[in-house]
Design a protein around this motif. Structure first.
Motif, short mmCIF file in Angstrom:
data_model
loop_
_atom_site.label_atom_id
_atom_site.label_comp_id
_atom_site.label_asym_id
_atom_site.label_seq_id
_atom_site.Cartn_x
_atom_site.Cartn_y
_atom_site.Cartn_z
N VAL A 155 18.48 -6.41 -8.93
CA VAL A 155 19.86 -6.10 -9.31
C VAL A 155 20.81 -6.38 -8.15
O VAL A 155 20.63 -5.85 -7.05
CB VAL A 155 19.99 -4.62 -9.74
N ARG A 156 21.82 -7.21 -8.42
CA ARG A 156 22.86 -7.49 -7.42
C ARG A 156 24.24 -7.43 -8.07
O ARG A 156 24.46 -8.01 -9.12
CB ARG A 156 22.66 -8.87 -6.78
N THR A 157 25.15 -6.73 -7.43
CA THR A 157 26.54 -6.66 -7.87
C THR A 157 27.46 -6.89 -6.68
O THR A 157 27.04 -6.85 -5.52
CB THR A 157 26.87 -5.29 -8.49
N SER A 158 28.73 -7.11 -6.99
CA SER A 158 29.76 -7.23 -5.95
C SER A 158 31.11 -6.87 -6.55
O SER A 158 31.26 -6.84 -7.79
CB SER A 158 29.80 -8.66 -5.39
N PRO A 159 32.12 -6.60 -5.73
CA PRO A 159 33.45 -6.37 -6.27
C PRO A 159 34.01 -7.66 -6.87
O PRO A 159 33.50 -8.75 -6.62
CB PRO A 159 34.25 -5.91 -5.04
N ASP A 160 35.09 -7.52 -7.64
CA ASP A 160 35.64 -8.68 -8.35
C ASP A 160 36.74 -9.40 -7.56
O ASP A 160 37.55 -10.12 -8.13
CB ASP A 160 36.18 -8.26 -9.72
#
Length: 346
Positions: free
Chosen positions: A293-298
């Motif tokens: 799982v990888r996320t980042s700000p937009d």
């Protein structure tokens, strides 16, 4: 030893001359943020101390040499490097780009080795990271290779989810890259992600047209009729709720997007302009299709406000919460896939 009940969030620090370190600090200044998970920042104790002093923060960092040494209840910092770094807020710097990649590579290694549970990436500068050793347009393509996955940029905010058939490619090349194999691959990634990552059993998906007005029956380009429509029909015949192509210009303004669990845009700006108009500052960039799982700000590095103490950490916080929730959803999905009789029908 890692405690299973506490999710470990690895954080790559991003471009040190941008707002990444500031939004990380603001996120963890609230001690309640440590109740849900344990952060591990991949940078150096010296550089994070510099940012703490610059922003007059009361945050306390706990320096460790390896993610295996993580201490729950602390904001951990792995010393990826020890030498001093010259910070010049708002300046694009090749050397700073190298540090952002060192942080990313160390965090990705820890993710692959299960020393962290999820990865949240602070913004990088896509230009100053380029080198003979690192030749990727951004995080998504690098992680797809590092984790041997077929990635898809998935922008999410509450019930709005926007994916892309083509992402960081020149507009003049986008239509040529869209073919039956690509459409099938991306839709399969989206369908799988909606089920295992977001808990949607029978997802309903809209696909936006390649050309204005989805080609207007061939008057404005033939790609929609020749490529997109027949491929979507084939996917529908397999039992999936996939519809389109829809004319992109009125799709969001008419609120048609609210009828679907996800929207797939043909190219970058077609999807991200409406997404960020609706949810800017609160959206999350999620890389679907990976084993981790990888996320980042937009948002990006925001050089124009770097160092001023005015950056909004909302999107970064949401990136952390989204990563944690997807991690939990995946565990639940795997459990009930192995134990189908234990699942209670809704």
């Amino acid at each position: 030893m890692k405690k299973e009940e506490k999710i470990i969030v690895g954080i790559s620090v991003g471009d040190l001359n941008g707002i990444g370190p500031e939004i990380i600090i603001k996120t963890y200044e609230d001690p309640r943020s440590l109740e849900l998970s344990t952060p591990v920042i991949f940078a150096s104790g010296k550089v994070m101390q510099f940012f703490k002093n610059h922003f007059n923060s009361k945050i306390n960092f706990f320096n460790i040499d390896s993610p295996e040494d993580v201490v729950h209840g602390k904001v951990n910092v792995v010393n990826v490097w020890r030498e001093p770094v010259k910070i010049e807020f708002g300046k694009e710097d090749k050397k700073i780009g190298e540090y952002s990649i060192r942080s990313l590579e160390a965090a990705t290694k820890a993710l692959k080795e299960d020393k962290i549970d999820v990865l949240v990436t602070a913004p990088i500068n896509k230009h100053n990271i380029q080198s003979d050793k690192f030749n990727f347009p951004g995080h998504t393509d690098y992680l797809a290779q590092a984790l041997n996955g077929k990635s898809l940029m998935f922008m999410v905010c509450d019930g709005l989810r926007v994916g892309l058939l083509t992402d960081h490619v020149p507009l003049k090349d986008a239509a040529d890259r869209i073919n039956e194999a690509l459409i099938e691959e991306k839709l399969d990634t989206v369908i799988t992600s909606l089920k295992q990552d977001f808990g949607i059993r029978k997802p309903k998906i809209a696909v936006l047209g390649i050309n204005p007005h989805a080609g207007d029956s061939g008057v404005i380009g033939s790609e929609d009729d020749d490529v997109l429509r027949p491929t979507l029909a084939k996917i529908r015949d397999q039992g999936h709720l996939v519809y389109g192509p829809y004319s992109a210009d009125s799709f969001f303004g008419s609120n048609t997007f609210k009828n679907f669990d996800a929207i797939i845009a043909s190219y970058h700006d077609q999807g991200l302009i409406p997404f960020k108009t609706i949810s800017f500052g609160e959206g999350v960039n999620y890389t679907a299709g990976l084993s981790k799982v990888r996320t980042s700000p937009d948002h990006g590095t925001a050089y124009e406000i770097a160092g001023k103490g005015i950056a909004d950490e909302t999107s970064f916080k949401r990136a952390i919460y989204t990563a944690i929730q997807i991690y939990k959803n995946r565990k639940e999905y795997k459990y009930f896939s192995r134990n189908p009789l234990k699942k209670v029908s809704k």
